[in-house]
Structure formats: structure tokens, C-alpha cells
Design a protein around this motif. Sequence first.
Motif, short mmCIF file in Angstrom:
data_model
loop_
_atom_site.label_atom_id
_atom_site.label_comp_id
_atom_site.label_asym_id
_atom_site.label_seq_id
_atom_site.Cartn_x
_atom_site.Cartn_y
_atom_site.Cartn_z
N THR A 195 -13.46 -1.73 1.09
CA THR A 195 -13.45 -2.87 0.17
C THR A 195 -14.24 -4.03 0.75
O THR A 195 -15.02 -4.69 0.05
CB THR A 195 -12.00 -3.32 -0.11
OG1 THR A 195 -11.28 -2.23 -0.68
CG2 THR A 195 -11.97 -4.50 -1.05
N ASN A 231 -9.46 2.17 3.53
CA ASN A 231 -9.61 1.57 2.21
C ASN A 231 -9.97 0.09 2.32
O ASN A 231 -10.82 -0.42 1.60
CB ASN A 231 -8.30 1.75 1.42
CG ASN A 231 -8.40 1.19 0.02
OD1 ASN A 231 -9.06 1.74 -0.83
ND2 ASN A 231 -7.72 0.07 -0.22
N HIS A 232 -9.31 -0.60 3.25
CA HIS A 232 -9.59 -2.03 3.46
C HIS A 232 -11.02 -2.25 3.94
O HIS A 232 -11.72 -3.15 3.44
CB HIS A 232 -8.59 -2.60 4.47
CG HIS A 232 -8.78 -4.06 4.75
ND1 HIS A 232 -8.75 -5.02 3.77
CD2 HIS A 232 -9.03 -4.73 5.92
CE1 HIS A 232 -8.94 -6.22 4.31
NE2 HIS A 232 -9.13 -6.06 5.60
N TYR A 288 0.83 -1.20 0.00
CA TYR A 288 0.00 0.00 0.00
C TYR A 288 0.87 1.25 0.00
O TYR A 288 0.59 2.22 -0.71
CB TYR A 288 -0.92 0.00 1.22
CG TYR A 288 -1.84 1.20 1.25
CD1 TYR A 288 -3.04 1.19 0.55
CD2 TYR A 288 -1.50 2.35 1.97
CE1 TYR A 288 -3.87 2.29 0.54
CE2 TYR A 288 -2.34 3.45 1.99
CZ TYR A 288 -3.52 3.42 1.27
OH TYR A 288 -4.35 4.52 1.27
N ASN A 331 -5.46 5.76 6.26
CA ASN A 331 -6.00 5.66 4.89
C ASN A 331 -6.03 4.22 4.41
O ASN A 331 -6.98 3.78 3.75
CB ASN A 331 -5.17 6.52 3.93
CG ASN A 331 -5.36 8.00 4.17
OD1 ASN A 331 -6.35 8.42 4.77
ND2 ASN A 331 -4.41 8.80 3.71
#
Length: 442
Positions: free
Chosen positions: A123, A119-120, A97, A115
Motif C-alpha cells: 500500500t 500488505n502495508h 487486520y 501477510n
Amino acid sequence: MSHSILIVDDDKAMRESLVELLDAAGWTAHALSRASAVADQLATMMPDVILSDVRMPGMSGLDLLESLDPNFAPPLVLISAHGDIPMAVQAIQSGAYSFVEKPYEPRRLLTILRNAANNHRMTQANGRLRERLLQLSGLDRVLLGQTSEIRALREDILDIAEADAPVMVLGETGTGKELVARALHDLGRNPDGPFLALNCAALSAETFETEMFGVDGGAKGRLVAASGGTVFLDEIAACPALVQAKLLRVIEDKEVLPVGSATPVSVDIRIVSATNEDPDAAVTAGDLRQDLLFRLNTVVLNIPPLRQRRDDVTLLMTHFLREYGEAYEIEPPDMDKDDLAALLAHDWPGNVRELRNVGERRVLAARRGSGSMARAIRNDQQLDDVPDALRSAVAAFERELISKAITAHAGRMDAAAEALGIGRRTLNEKIVKLGLDKDALL
């Protein structure tokens, strides 16, 4: 909810410093001294992000990155006192990442980790939403299968279901093109609206406007009645040329003109078409208008034939045996190794429709206490028991009916097919099979 992080660093002082920083920032932090221990921790801890040193004894940070499954593992941020530009580039290209050099700036490190964790989680949330959509729509039960091809098809349907763009579904006979069309409708913007399925091979140019557009002061046309819903144009390449021209105007203008009326009626319909032919080849052959094709193929979905997803054959047959077992109120027959061998050896030219029919025949045989999968696959089994005299009589009867229909309609094949209650392509096939000379009848 706080984020969780797994820290991997062989330097004890660095591990403790990172844990202290993250604890103070509200994180749930766990630390390991070896990257080889990460795999055991992932299943139980399920962190939002991994922060790992690059240079460690045994498994390095780059080795750890390579070992992680990109589809399931959390993002990995690498940190190193020996980092340089080539290593950072390699790490990012390999799927890391981000990359942070020691000594790190705490605020920047926390921003990168936050961040990555967000993001994980996003998702994961999208993945859960997608699975929920599949369950709610029943799409995974309608389009059964676990091969990559059928999973990709379900994903494509979910992606485009709410769009208004015309969709063309390509696939061999029996692959389930109408199932896909209905799934697009059920997941679309108005699932409670009408779903009108039209067999284009059976449409007549002479009666099309009356039937589809309606009559002024009289019956409402079928396309008008379907407004607010979906119109499924099956066998579009077999559609008569004059009907294609009329359909093109409806799609372009989004309105129809009832017979005898001077005022057009607006129609709000989503168009889904299907064909088992190559549409470009149909255009070249003059069977399909190119301008109509361009209006229909904004989005194209391809349904793979069953022979290209053999890993789904056993799953599908198990489902059909259970379904017909319930319908006929018997315990579905078990499949032994010979049954499985017969299933996998067959090419399934009729695709899922043929497989379903075989499943029903197998259950019917089991109800009589006999049968096998190999015997159920033999489609012509019943015909073998029919005397030649009876087959000849049936052929003679069909020949007479078709001859009369062709003569009565002066060779207009669309009208003859409609009068016989069959599609134009079926009529052509029967003419060839029965050896009829169309010109000699006129």
C-alpha cells in the motif's frame, strides 16, 4: 529487508515470548506495556504491523484500534486469551487486520503478521508511485488544489489515463476541461502523439469532410493527421446535427473516407469530449444525438466549479500572482485580509479562468503601484470608463457585420458563425444581445 513490528501487551512474560519468536524469525521487534504509548512510537519507529493484546489496563486493544488513523497507520493484529467470536467480529469490522486467540500457534501467527506487513508495504509503495506519477506528469501543478474534489479528480485522471475508452468531461465554462483533456493525453499510451482540439460549435457540415477526412490525392484530413493521438471535442452539445452523424461513424468504424476516394483510411484516435451543459438535457432538447452520447460517455469526469471548492481560491490566486509576477518581472503583491475577504466573498461565475484573469489584473495594477483584489474582481471596471457613444458605435458595427454574414449565407447559422470567426453559441448570444431579427434579414 526485515519487517518491523510493535508489540503491545501488559504481560511481561508474553511480551518477551513474542519478541523472542519474532527475533528468531528475522523481524525487528519492539515491545510496549501500554497502548497509550503507541502514538509516540509510531512516528519514529514506523512499524509494518502492530500486534496488540485486547484486554489491558487503561487503553484496550479495541480502543487502540479506534485511535489509529486508517489512512496512515500500519495494520493492527489483535491477540487475546479471552477472545470470543463476537469480539473477533467486532475487531475485524472496526478495521483490525486479523484476530488471534491465546495460546497462539507460532507458525500461524507469523503467517498472519507477515501477510499484514507485506500488505502495508505494498500500500505504501503504491502511494509513493502515485505521488511520483503526479510529480512526473505535473498534474498537481496543472490541476491545482487541495480540496477533496480536486484531489479525487486527479486520482480519476491517473486511473483512466492509459485506457482507450472515450472520456466525457463535464464542467462549467472556465473550470479547465481542456486542461483535463490534455492531462489525459499526456499521461496516456502515446503522449508524443498529436493532440487535436476541435471547437464543435464552429464546425461546418459543408466543409467537415474535406477538412477532417481530407481529399483523395490532396490534403490529408485533420483526423487522419491526428491518428495515434487524442481528439478533443469541445462543446460537443453545440455540434451541428450533420456533423454529429459523421463523427458517430468515425468513432464506430475507426476510419474515414477521404473526399473522392473509394478506400477508407483507418484512424487510431482517442476521443475526449467536453460540454458545459447537461448532456441528458441536450439529448432531450434535440441538440445532442443519444447514440453519439452513448459512444462518448463511457467514462465521465466532473470538474467542480470554483464556488464549490473555496478552500482552493487562495492557493490558486497565490499561484497566479506568482506566475504573472514572473511574467511581468515584478514582485507579486502580498494579499492582506481585505484581499482575502474579497476573494472568498466572490462567487466566481467564470471559475478558474476568471480567477486567473483577476490575478493578472492585480499584478498589472501592482506594477503601476496601485490596485486591490476587490478592484481587480470588478470585471466591468474598464467598461465603466468607456463612453456610451463608443459602446453604441461598437454595437452598431457588430450588428452590421452579423447582419451581412447572416444574409450572405442565407440564414445558415453555422456558416455565418464560421465566416465571422466565432462559435455558433456566441453568435446566438450576440443576436439576442443586439436585438437582431434573423427572419427580417432573409
